[in-house]
Motif scaffolding. Structure first.
Motif, short mmCIF file in Angstrom:
data_model
loop_
_atom_site.label_atom_id
_atom_site.label_comp_id
_atom_site.label_asym_id
_atom_site.label_seq_id
_atom_site.Cartn_x
_atom_site.Cartn_y
_atom_site.Cartn_z
N LEU A 216 0.23 -0.70 0.81
CA LEU A 216 0.19 0.08 -0.24
C LEU A 216 0.91 1.10 -0.31
O LEU A 216 0.60 2.10 -0.11
CB LEU A 216 -1.10 -0.35 1.28
CG LEU A 216 -1.71 -1.14 1.71
CD1 LEU A 216 -2.86 -1.44 2.64
CD2 LEU A 216 -3.14 -1.31 0.12
N GLY A 217 2.27 0.87 1.08
CA GLY A 217 2.57 2.52 0.49
C GLY A 217 3.86 2.68 -0.01
O GLY A 217 4.64 3.60 -0.67
N GLY A 218 3.89 1.22 -1.17
CA GLY A 218 5.19 1.40 -2.05
C GLY A 218 5.22 2.02 -3.02
O GLY A 218 5.66 1.99 -4.62
N GLY A 219 3.89 2.95 -3.76
CA GLY A 219 3.44 3.02 -5.23
C GLY A 219 3.33 1.98 -6.26
O GLY A 219 3.71 1.79 -7.10
N LEU A 220 3.06 0.31 -5.86
CA LEU A 220 2.63 -0.56 -6.88
C LEU A 220 1.53 0.27 -7.28
O LEU A 220 0.78 0.60 -6.83
CB LEU A 220 3.06 -1.44 -5.92
CG LEU A 220 3.99 -2.23 -4.96
CD1 LEU A 220 4.20 -3.94 -4.47
CD2 LEU A 220 4.84 -2.57 -6.73
N PRO A 221 1.15 -0.68 -7.98
CA PRO A 221 -0.02 -0.66 -9.17
C PRO A 221 -1.23 -1.07 -8.05
O PRO A 221 -1.17 -2.22 -7.55
CB PRO A 221 0.22 -1.04 -10.01
CG PRO A 221 1.25 -1.98 -10.15
CD PRO A 221 2.11 -1.60 -9.28
N ALA A 222 -2.84 -0.30 -8.79
CA ALA A 222 -3.52 -1.35 -7.70
C ALA A 222 -4.15 -2.18 -8.13
O ALA A 222 -3.65 -2.75 -9.39
CB ALA A 222 -4.92 -0.06 -8.03
N PRO A 223 -4.42 -3.53 -7.59
CA PRO A 223 -4.98 -4.56 -7.38
C PRO A 223 -5.87 -4.62 -8.79
O PRO A 223 -7.33 -3.80 -8.44
CB PRO A 223 -5.17 -5.62 -6.49
CG PRO A 223 -5.31 -4.86 -5.60
CD PRO A 223 -4.16 -3.22 -6.65
N SER A 224 -5.99 -5.52 -9.33
CA SER A 224 -7.32 -5.49 -10.84
C SER A 224 -7.98 -7.12 -10.67
O SER A 224 -8.85 -7.63 -11.70
CB SER A 224 -7.05 -5.09 -11.91
OG SER A 224 -5.62 -6.19 -11.65
N LEU A 225 -7.60 -7.39 -9.84
CA LEU A 225 -8.66 -9.20 -9.37
C LEU A 225 -9.65 -9.03 -9.40
O LEU A 225 -10.42 -8.34 -7.88
CB LEU A 225 -7.58 -10.28 -8.64
CG LEU A 225 -8.31 -11.56 -8.57
CD1 LEU A 225 -7.46 -12.21 -9.70
CD2 LEU A 225 -8.04 -12.30 -7.30
N ALA A 226 -10.81 -9.14 -9.78
CA ALA A 226 -12.37 -9.10 -9.87
C ALA A 226 -12.55 -10.24 -8.33
O ALA A 226 -12.07 -10.66 -8.19
CB ALA A 226 -12.23 -9.73 -11.40
N GLY A 227 -13.51 -9.59 -8.07
CA GLY A 227 -14.47 -9.83 -6.74
C GLY A 227 -12.94 -9.35 -5.09
O GLY A 227 -13.68 -9.61 -4.06
N LEU A 228 -12.44 -8.46 -5.99
CA LEU A 228 -11.74 -8.23 -4.32
C LEU A 228 -12.62 -6.93 -4.01
O LEU A 228 -13.13 -5.88 -4.67
CB LEU A 228 -10.45 -7.09 -4.71
CG LEU A 228 -9.01 -7.91 -5.35
CD1 LEU A 228 -7.54 -7.59 -5.52
CD2 LEU A 228 -9.10 -9.65 -3.82
#
Length: 249
Positions: A216-228
């Motif tokens: 959440l704090g490392g600048g990673l892309p947002a998760p895109s898995l359906a159902g989250l």
């Protein structure tokens, strides 16, 4: 005498053929070497935005390097008789965790220094204003009723945490994990079985905090898995009570 020029012509042709046979492969090899150098030079150009992606990959690699020694420690504890390990075995496992955390902390870039603010120039002196004639006293204004205090807004979390740098969050998570591991070391060598489960739970929670701080704090892309599930929304201000009007204003 006529055979001599023919022999000379044949010798000249033979020499030219030999020279072409020698120079031809060398020229082809030189061309191939030049092409290889050109391809290598083209392949050494970095990918656009590679620095940011490399930082994200490093963050994920740091999480992986912490997961393995911590999960090894937890597996050894949970499989041991009454959750107890020998002092040497427990200390060895804990040292591995601490060494991994120390490597990650040492590799973290230092926060940039904040430049000092430039000095504000002194304001020019304001000339003295001429004296104003005395104003006759006005009648006293009746006092207005006190305005009722507005209800406090519900807190959606600690604002100070949202302003902290990702490196600070990750560093705090690693420090908390080390404290939890130290508590686990005490529990697994104390002979007190009842202290093992809370200590293991603390280590698991600390490990989850490290993963969360990285994701959440490392600048990673947002998760895109359906159902989250979506992140919780902040409370709407439309549900707050209206401010009462002040009478006589």
């Amino acid at each position: 005498m006529r055979g001599l020029p023919a022999r000379r012509i044949a010798s000249s042709v033979l020499c030219a053929t030999v020279l072409i046979g020698i120079a031809g492969p060398a020229a082809v090899a030189a061309d191939n070497d030049s092409a290889r150098k050109h391809v290598h030079a083209a392949s050494s150009v970095p990918v656009p935005g590679a620095d940011g992606l490399l930082a994200q990959v490093k963050g994920l690699g740091d999480v992986g390097s912490v997961l393995t020694p911590v999960t090894d420690l937890l597996n050894q504890v949970l499989k041991a008789d009454n959750g107890q390990l020998s002092a040497d075995q427990a200390q060895k496992l804990v040292d591995t965790v601490n060494e991994t955390v120390a490597k990650i902390t040492a590799a973290a870039p230092a926060a940039p220094a904040v430049p000092a603010a430039p000095a504000v120039p002194a304001a020019p002196a304001v000339p003295a204003a001429p004296a104003v004639p005395a104003t006759p006293a006005l009648p006293a204004t009746p006092a207005l009723p006190a305005t009722p205090a507005l209800p406090a807004l519900p807190k959606s979390g600690d604002d100070s945490k949202g302003k902290r740098a990702p490196a600070d969050l990750a560093g705090d998570a690693l420090a908390s994990l080390q404290k939890a591991v130290a508590s686990l070391l005490t529990a697994v060598t104390s002979g007190d079985v009842s202290a093992v489960v809370p200590a293991v739970t603390g280590v698991v929670t600390g490990l989850v905090n490290v993963v969360a701080a990285t994701l959440l704090g490392g600048g990673l892309p947002a998760p895109s898995l359906a159902g989250l599930p979506a992140l919780p929304a902040l409370p709407s201000t439309s549900s707050l009570p209206a401010v009462p009007a002040v009478p006589g204003v």
